[in-house]
Motif scaffolding. Sequence first.
Motif, PDB file in Angstrom:
ATOM      1  N   ASP A  97      -2.568  -8.467  63.259  1.00 38.17           N
ATOM      2  CA  ASP A  97      -2.385  -7.080  63.642  1.00 38.17           C
ATOM      3  C   ASP A  97      -3.727  -6.433  63.901  1.00 38.17           C
ATOM      4  OD1 ASP A  97      -1.024  -4.128  62.066  1.00 38.17           O
ATOM      5  OD2 ASP A  97      -1.267  -4.654  64.165  1.00 38.17           O
ATOM      6  N   GLY A  98      -3.837  -5.754  65.080  1.00 40.37           N
ATOM      7  CA  GLY A  98      -5.063  -5.059  65.411  1.00 40.37           C
ATOM      8  C   GLY A  98      -6.076  -5.916  66.118  1.00 40.37           C
TER       9      GLY A  98
ATOM     10  N   PRO B 288      11.259  -4.129  66.684  1.00 43.45           N
ATOM     11  CA  PRO B 288      10.245  -5.125  66.322  1.00 43.45           C
ATOM     12  C   PRO B 288       9.222  -4.536  65.360  1.00 43.45           C
ATOM     13  CG  PRO B 288      10.620  -5.090  68.684  1.00 43.45           C
ATOM     14  CD  PRO B 288      11.327  -3.904  68.119  1.00 43.45           C
ATOM     15  N   PRO B 289       8.671  -5.337  64.457  1.00 45.36           N
ATOM     16  CA  PRO B 289       7.635  -4.835  63.545  1.00 45.36           C
ATOM     17  C   PRO B 289       6.463  -4.237  64.320  1.00 45.36           C
ATOM     18  CG  PRO B 289       8.358  -7.032  62.903  1.00 45.36           C
ATOM     19  CD  PRO B 289       8.971  -6.767  64.232  1.00 45.36           C
ATOM     20  N   ASP B 290       5.805  -3.284  63.713  1.00 46.73           N
ATOM     21  CA  ASP B 290       4.655  -2.656  64.355  1.00 46.73           C
ATOM     22  C   ASP B 290       3.541  -3.660  64.646  1.00 46.73           C
ATOM     23  OD1 ASP B 290       5.962  -0.241  64.253  1.00 46.73           O
ATOM     24  OD2 ASP B 290       4.960   0.429  62.413  1.00 46.73           O
ATOM     25  N   SER B 291       3.542  -4.777  63.921  1.00 45.49           N
ATOM     26  CA  SER B 291       2.500  -5.784  64.126  1.00 45.49           C
ATOM     27  C   SER B 291       2.688  -6.571  65.421  1.00 45.49           C
ATOM     28  CB  SER B 291       2.474  -6.765  62.952  1.00 45.49           C
ATOM     29  OG  SER B 291       3.709  -7.445  62.832  1.00 45.49           O
ATOM     30  N   VAL B 292       3.865  -6.493  66.030  1.00 43.18           N
ATOM     31  CA  VAL B 292       4.151  -7.244  67.254  1.00 43.18           C
ATOM     32  C   VAL B 292       3.724  -6.433  68.473  1.00 43.18           C
ATOM     33  CG1 VAL B 292       5.953  -8.272  68.700  1.00 43.18           C
ATOM     34  CG2 VAL B 292       6.044  -8.530  66.217  1.00 43.18           C
ATOM     35  N   GLY B 293       2.844  -7.017  69.282  1.00 40.40           N
ATOM     36  CA  GLY B 293       2.369  -6.333  70.475  1.00 40.40           C
ATOM     37  C   GLY B 293       2.994  -6.823  71.756  1.00 40.40           C
TER      38      GLY B 293
ATOM     39  N   ARG C 187       4.903 -11.342  79.117  1.00 45.41           N
ATOM     40  CA  ARG C 187       5.343 -10.443  80.180  1.00 45.41           C
ATOM     41  C   ARG C 187       6.059  -9.199  79.639  1.00 45.41           C
ATOM     42  NH1 ARG C 187       5.519 -12.180  85.344  1.00 45.41           N
ATOM     43  NH2 ARG C 187       3.881 -13.691  85.753  1.00 45.41           N
ATOM     44  N   LEU C 188       6.432  -9.197  78.381  1.00 40.76           N
ATOM     45  CA  LEU C 188       7.041  -8.017  77.757  1.00 40.76           C
ATOM     46  C   LEU C 188       6.106  -7.562  76.649  1.00 40.76           C
ATOM     47  CD1 LEU C 188       9.436  -6.059  77.438  1.00 40.76           C
ATOM     48  CD2 LEU C 188      10.493  -7.752  75.922  1.00 40.76           C
ATOM     49  N   PHE C 189       5.588  -6.346  76.757  1.00 37.42           N
ATOM     50  CA  PHE C 189       4.553  -5.920  75.819  1.00 37.42           C
ATOM     51  C   PHE C 189       4.560  -4.397  75.673  1.00 37.42           C
ATOM     52  CE2 PHE C 189       2.899  -6.661  80.075  1.00 37.42           C
ATOM     53  CZ  PHE C 189       2.319  -5.446  80.402  1.00 37.42           C
ATOM     54  N   ARG C 190       3.947  -3.939  74.592  1.00 37.54           N
ATOM     55  CA  ARG C 190       3.809  -2.497  74.383  1.00 37.54           C
ATOM     56  C   ARG C 190       2.839  -1.930  75.424  1.00 37.54           C
ATOM     57  NH1 ARG C 190       5.998  -1.138  69.312  1.00 37.54           N
ATOM     58  NH2 ARG C 190       6.095  -2.901  67.833  1.00 37.54           N
ATOM     59  N   ARG C 191       3.236  -0.830  76.034  1.00 41.77           N
ATOM     60  CA  ARG C 191       2.385  -0.213  77.048  1.00 41.77           C
ATOM     61  C   ARG C 191       1.081   0.285  76.454  1.00 41.77           C
ATOM     62  NH1 ARG C 191       2.194   5.076  78.183  1.00 41.77           N
ATOM     63  NH2 ARG C 191       4.172   5.417  77.103  1.00 41.77           N
ATOM     64  N   GLU C 192       1.174   0.913  75.302  1.00 40.31           N
ATOM     65  CA  GLU C 192      -0.008   1.474  74.652  1.00 40.31           C
ATOM     66  C   GLU C 192      -0.955   0.356  74.214  1.00 40.31           C
ATOM     67  OE1 GLU C 192      -2.382   4.614  73.575  1.00 40.31           O
ATOM     68  OE2 GLU C 192      -0.398   4.753  74.496  1.00 40.31           O
TER      69      GLU C 192
ATOM     70  N   GLU D 288      -4.532  -8.426  78.090  1.00 45.81           N
ATOM     71  CA  GLU D 288      -5.133  -8.187  76.785  1.00 45.81           C
ATOM     72  C   GLU D 288      -4.260  -7.171  76.053  1.00 45.81           C
ATOM     73  OE1 GLU D 288      -7.869  -9.515  75.474  1.00 45.81           O
ATOM     74  OE2 GLU D 288      -8.558 -10.681  77.202  1.00 45.81           O
ATOM     75  N   LEU D 289      -3.961  -7.450  74.790  1.00 48.12           N
ATOM     76  CA  LEU D 289      -3.123  -6.530  74.018  1.00 48.12           C
ATOM     77  C   LEU D 289      -3.486  -6.600  72.551  1.00 48.12           C
ATOM     78  CD1 LEU D 289      -0.870  -8.487  72.461  1.00 48.12           C
ATOM     79  CD2 LEU D 289       0.119  -8.559  74.733  1.00 48.12           C
ATOM     80  N   SER D 290      -2.953  -5.666  71.781  1.00 44.38           N
ATOM     81  CA  SER D 290      -3.178  -5.636  70.343  1.00 44.38           C
ATOM     82  C   SER D 290      -1.918  -6.087  69.631  1.00 44.38           C
ATOM     83  CB  SER D 290      -3.543  -4.215  69.885  1.00 44.38           C
ATOM     84  OG  SER D 290      -4.746  -3.782  70.486  1.00 44.38           O
ATOM     85  N   GLY D 291      -2.078  -6.911  68.604  1.00 41.79           N
ATOM     86  CA  GLY D 291      -0.935  -7.310  67.801  1.00 41.79           C
ATOM     87  C   GLY D 291      -0.516  -8.752  67.991  1.00 41.79           C
TER      88      GLY D 291
END
Length: 296
Positions: A2-3, A142-147, A174-179, A193-196
């Motif tokens: 996470d992070g 989904p858990p907050d840890s999943v990006g 291909r499916l990810f948090r926008r933020e 590139e993403l977080s989580g």
Amino acid sequence: MDGTRNCETCASEGGLEFGAECARDFGSVDSGGGRAGRRTIVRISVCIITLNEEANLRRCLQSCTGLAEEVVVLDSGSIDGTEGVAQEFGARWIVRDWPGYMRQKNNVIGLAEEDWVLNLDADEALSPGLRRAIEDLKKTKPPDSVGGFSMSRCVYYERRWVRHGDWYPDRLVRLFRREGSHFEGGRVHERLELSGDIRKLEGDIEHYSFADSADHWARCQKYAWLWAEDARDAGKQAGVFAPWLHGAFRWIRGYVLRGGFLDGRQGWRIASLNAREVFLKYRLLRRLNEAGRVTA
């Protein structure tokens, strides 16, 4: 994790399977303390970039019908019927000049309004299995840890699905948090590139990439040139034997080590053209290196 920062390639290195079973395990809780049932929790924007994709876009959008809260199509000047197809499916249509693959993909993500983005190319479609997995996911939190979520991609090549060699499973996020998510890279082959953490979804993205082997080779040449320019700009050097060594390794890896021979004559053709592309990449890079030394 996470992070931390992750790219798409991390998805193939041990993420947990996330299909119907895992979706039920995540089961969300509604305000009354029970299961949320079929209430949508994961809201999705489907984001697609296009240029003269009339022949492909309908298939892509049909596979997503009723799955997402919005569809965003960012076009760069189509002169065929791409816009009409997008409007037929109620997509939000925006036109911007072409700034390159990476920047345009970031542009379309920036236009999304939902918390989750499903990023597809116009020549791709969701398989029934992948669509079901996403439908199950939409009922969970989904858990907050999943990006993000990765999925395999299967290429349809000369009337055959290719399930071996360098092209499969080709797992991509291909499916990810926008933020907090964005694309990086050079002129071609951008990376996310993403977080989580990254979890796996069951099912395939169906990729209708090449009309035939001639189309395949034409794109190989285009991508080889773009790669060589990026490599030159990054200060990479290619020795005299580099084209032959890298090309031979690519053929052995794809056709032998990864089982490309199991795909019959298509497997042979794919491995051979991929090897030729790698050979061309390093030959072009050598030429650019030599031209740079002359001008210096």
